[in-house]
Design a protein around this motif. Sequence first.
Motif, PDB file in Angstrom:
ATOM      1  N   VAL A  88       0.847  -1.188   0.000  1.00 50.01           N
ATOM      2  CA  VAL A  88       0.000   0.000   0.000  1.00 50.01           C
ATOM      3  C   VAL A  88       0.892   1.252   0.000  1.00 50.01           C
ATOM      4  CG1 VAL A  88      -0.266   0.341   2.497  1.00 50.01           C
ATOM      5  CG2 VAL A  88      -2.150   0.855   0.987  1.00 50.01           C
ATOM      6  N   THR A  89       0.431   2.315  -0.660  1.00 48.22           N
ATOM      7  CA  THR A  89       1.254   3.524  -0.747  1.00 48.22           C
ATOM      8  C   THR A  89       0.706   4.711   0.038  1.00 48.22           C
ATOM      9  OG1 THR A  89       0.152   4.154  -2.798  1.00 48.22           O
ATOM     10  CG2 THR A  89       2.216   2.911  -3.000  1.00 48.22           C
ATOM     11  N   HIS A  90      -0.578   4.658   0.442  1.00 45.63           N
ATOM     12  CA  HIS A  90      -1.182   5.761   1.188  1.00 45.63           C
ATOM     13  C   HIS A  90      -1.900   5.218   2.424  1.00 45.63           C
ATOM     14  CE1 HIS A  90      -0.835   7.419  -2.902  1.00 45.63           C
ATOM     15  NE2 HIS A  90      -0.632   8.560  -2.280  1.00 45.63           N
ATOM     16  N   VAL A  91      -1.580   5.798   3.575  1.00 44.18           N
ATOM     17  CA  VAL A  91      -2.249   5.452   4.824  1.00 44.18           C
ATOM     18  C   VAL A  91      -2.925   6.722   5.320  1.00 44.18           C
ATOM     19  CG1 VAL A  91      -2.000   4.473   7.129  1.00 44.18           C
ATOM     20  CG2 VAL A  91      -0.445   3.745   5.297  1.00 44.18           C
ATOM     21  N   ILE A  92      -4.248   6.694   5.419  1.00 41.58           N
ATOM     22  CA  ILE A  92      -5.023   7.870   5.793  1.00 41.58           C
ATOM     23  C   ILE A  92      -5.558   7.686   7.198  1.00 41.58           C
ATOM     24  CG2 ILE A  92      -7.007   9.326   5.213  1.00 41.58           C
ATOM     25  CD1 ILE A  92      -5.862   7.156   2.489  1.00 41.58           C
ATOM     26  N   TRP A  93      -5.218   8.621   8.072  1.00 42.94           N
ATOM     27  CA  TRP A  93      -5.559   8.563   9.488  1.00 42.94           C
ATOM     28  C   TRP A  93      -6.644   9.585   9.796  1.00 42.94           C
ATOM     29  CZ3 TRP A  93      -2.559   5.049  12.266  1.00 42.94           C
ATOM     30  CH2 TRP A  93      -1.409   4.586  11.613  1.00 42.94           C
ATOM     31  N   TYR A  94      -7.595   9.213  10.657  1.00 42.18           N
ATOM     32  CA  TYR A  94      -8.605  10.177  11.076  1.00 42.18           C
ATOM     33  C   TYR A  94      -9.166   9.818  12.440  1.00 42.18           C
ATOM     34  CZ  TYR A  94     -12.219   6.841   9.521  1.00 42.18           C
ATOM     35  OH  TYR A  94     -13.014   5.737   9.347  1.00 42.18           O
ATOM     36  N   CYS A  95      -9.673  10.851  13.093  1.00 42.26           N
ATOM     37  CA  CYS A  95     -10.392  10.708  14.362  1.00 42.26           C
ATOM     38  C   CYS A  95     -11.692  11.495  14.185  1.00 42.26           C
ATOM     39  CB  CYS A  95      -9.560  11.199  15.543  1.00 42.26           C
ATOM     40  SG  CYS A  95      -9.034  12.931  15.435  1.00 42.26           S
ATOM     41  N   GLY A  96     -12.230  12.018  15.261  1.00 39.76           N
ATOM     42  CA  GLY A  96     -13.479  12.765  15.170  1.00 39.76           C
ATOM     43  C   GLY A  96     -13.379  13.946  14.231  1.00 39.76           C
ATOM     44  N   SER A  97     -12.465  14.858  14.513  1.00 38.97           N
ATOM     45  CA  SER A  97     -12.333  16.058  13.689  1.00 38.97           C
ATOM     46  C   SER A  97     -10.963  16.167  13.012  1.00 38.97           C
ATOM     47  CB  SER A  97     -12.576  17.299  14.548  1.00 38.97           C
ATOM     48  OG  SER A  97     -11.612  17.354  15.582  1.00 38.97           O
ATOM     49  N   SER A  98     -10.113  15.202  13.242  1.00 40.63           N
ATOM     50  CA  SER A  98      -8.735  15.204  12.733  1.00 40.63           C
ATOM     51  C   SER A  98      -7.972  16.446  13.182  1.00 40.63           C
ATOM     52  CB  SER A  98      -8.693  15.048  11.209  1.00 40.63           C
ATOM     53  OG  SER A  98      -8.977  13.709  10.862  1.00 40.63           O
ATOM     54  N   SER A  99      -8.157  16.773  14.456  1.00 37.79           N
ATOM     55  CA  SER A  99      -7.408  17.901  15.011  1.00 37.79           C
ATOM     56  C   SER A  99      -6.583  17.483  16.232  1.00 37.79           C
ATOM     57  CB  SER A  99      -8.355  19.041  15.386  1.00 37.79           C
ATOM     58  OG  SER A  99      -9.280  18.607  16.364  1.00 37.79           O
ATOM     59  N   GLY A 100      -6.624  16.229  16.610  1.00 40.26           N
ATOM     60  CA  GLY A 100      -5.878  15.762  17.782  1.00 40.26           C
ATOM     61  C   GLY A 100      -5.257  14.398  17.546  1.00 40.26           C
ATOM     62  N   ARG A 101      -6.041  13.362  17.811  1.00 40.84           N
ATOM     63  CA  ARG A 101      -5.527  11.987  17.704  1.00 40.84           C
ATOM     64  C   ARG A 101      -5.144  11.608  16.280  1.00 40.84           C
ATOM     65  NH1 ARG A 101     -10.695   9.439  20.120  1.00 40.84           N
ATOM     66  NH2 ARG A 101     -11.409  11.225  18.936  1.00 40.84           N
ATOM     67  N   GLY A 102      -5.947  12.001  15.301  1.00 35.39           N
ATOM     68  CA  GLY A 102      -5.639  11.661  13.908  1.00 35.39           C
ATOM     69  C   GLY A 102      -4.297  12.214  13.462  1.00 35.39           C
ATOM     70  N   PRO A 103      -4.078  13.525  13.621  1.00 38.92           N
ATOM     71  CA  PRO A 103      -2.784  14.073  13.232  1.00 38.92           C
ATOM     72  C   PRO A 103      -1.611  13.500  14.039  1.00 38.92           C
ATOM     73  CG  PRO A 103      -4.396  15.825  13.347  1.00 38.92           C
ATOM     74  CD  PRO A 103      -5.053  14.586  13.893  1.00 38.92           C
ATOM     75  N   ARG A 104      -1.811  13.307  15.341  1.00 38.43           N
ATOM     76  CA  ARG A 104      -0.729  12.746  16.163  1.00 38.43           C
ATOM     77  C   ARG A 104      -0.365  11.357  15.641  1.00 38.43           C
ATOM     78  NH1 ARG A 104       1.393  14.301  20.681  1.00 38.43           N
ATOM     79  NH2 ARG A 104      -0.292  15.760  21.060  1.00 38.43           N
ATOM     80  N   SER A 105      -1.361  10.532  15.356  1.00 35.29           N
ATOM     81  CA  SER A 105      -1.115   9.181  14.851  1.00 35.29           C
ATOM     82  C   SER A 105      -0.432   9.227  13.487  1.00 35.29           C
ATOM     83  CB  SER A 105      -2.432   8.411  14.758  1.00 35.29           C
ATOM     84  OG  SER A 105      -3.040   8.303  16.029  1.00 35.29           O
ATOM     85  N   ALA A 106      -0.941  10.072  12.603  1.00 35.67           N
ATOM     86  CA  ALA A 106      -0.348  10.208  11.265  1.00 35.67           C
ATOM     87  C   ALA A 106       1.099  10.681  11.351  1.00 35.67           C
ATOM     88  CB  ALA A 106      -1.172  11.178  10.426  1.00 35.67           C
ATOM     89  N   ASN A 107       1.366  11.611  12.253  1.00 32.05           N
ATOM     90  CA  ASN A 107       2.727  12.127  12.406  1.00 32.05           C
ATOM     91  C   ASN A 107       3.653  11.079  13.021  1.00 32.05           C
ATOM     92  OD1 ASN A 107       1.924  14.544  11.290  1.00 32.05           O
ATOM     93  ND2 ASN A 107       1.613  15.542  13.251  1.00 32.05           N
ATOM     94  N   TRP A 108       3.158  10.301  13.989  1.00 30.60           N
ATOM     95  CA  TRP A 108       3.968   9.194  14.521  1.00 30.60           C
ATOM     96  C   TRP A 108       4.314   8.211  13.408  1.00 30.60           C
ATOM     97  CZ3 TRP A 108       0.461   8.142  19.332  1.00 30.60           C
ATOM     98  CH2 TRP A 108       0.942   8.851  20.444  1.00 30.60           C
TER      99      TRP A 108
END
Length: 155
Positions: A88-108
């Motif tokens: 796979v070439t793209h991993v898309i992360w999201y949470c409720g609003s993608s302003s906390g957990r989603g970005p933190r997970s994507a950045n990790w």
Amino acid sequence: MAVQPNSTNEAPWHAAYPAPNAAAGSLPRHELLQWFRDGKQPGKDFVLVDVRRTDFEGGTIRGSINLPAQSLYPTLPAVYALLANSGVTHVIWYCGSSSGRGPRSANWFADHLAQEQDASMQSLILEGGIKGWAAAGPEYTELMDEYDASVWAKK
């Protein structure tokens, strides 16, 4: 008196892990919608990761896997190995609003990609998260599994 779970005396859940260094890219929801329309398939062409702890409350974007952010960091090597071996070439992360957990997970995950020197995979944050997706109208909600309009009416 006992300390309440979200009191100011308690460190946030992510404090136990290092702050991410990398900045994942972002993906507007209309682009993800177009991927679906173009016949791209989650799990084959891209991976959607819902990092909400409440296991798909109100529904989730079709084909998403649930990896709660609170337990993600120690599993990153295994998650990476599975995704790298899938091609796979793209991993898309999201949470409720993608302003906390989603970005933190994507950045990790972006940090882990850098550590592995893997430029073949991209870590992306879904703009607006699942709330934005659910609020964007029927063309989006028809691509949700277990969609429950009553949950989104409360948000």
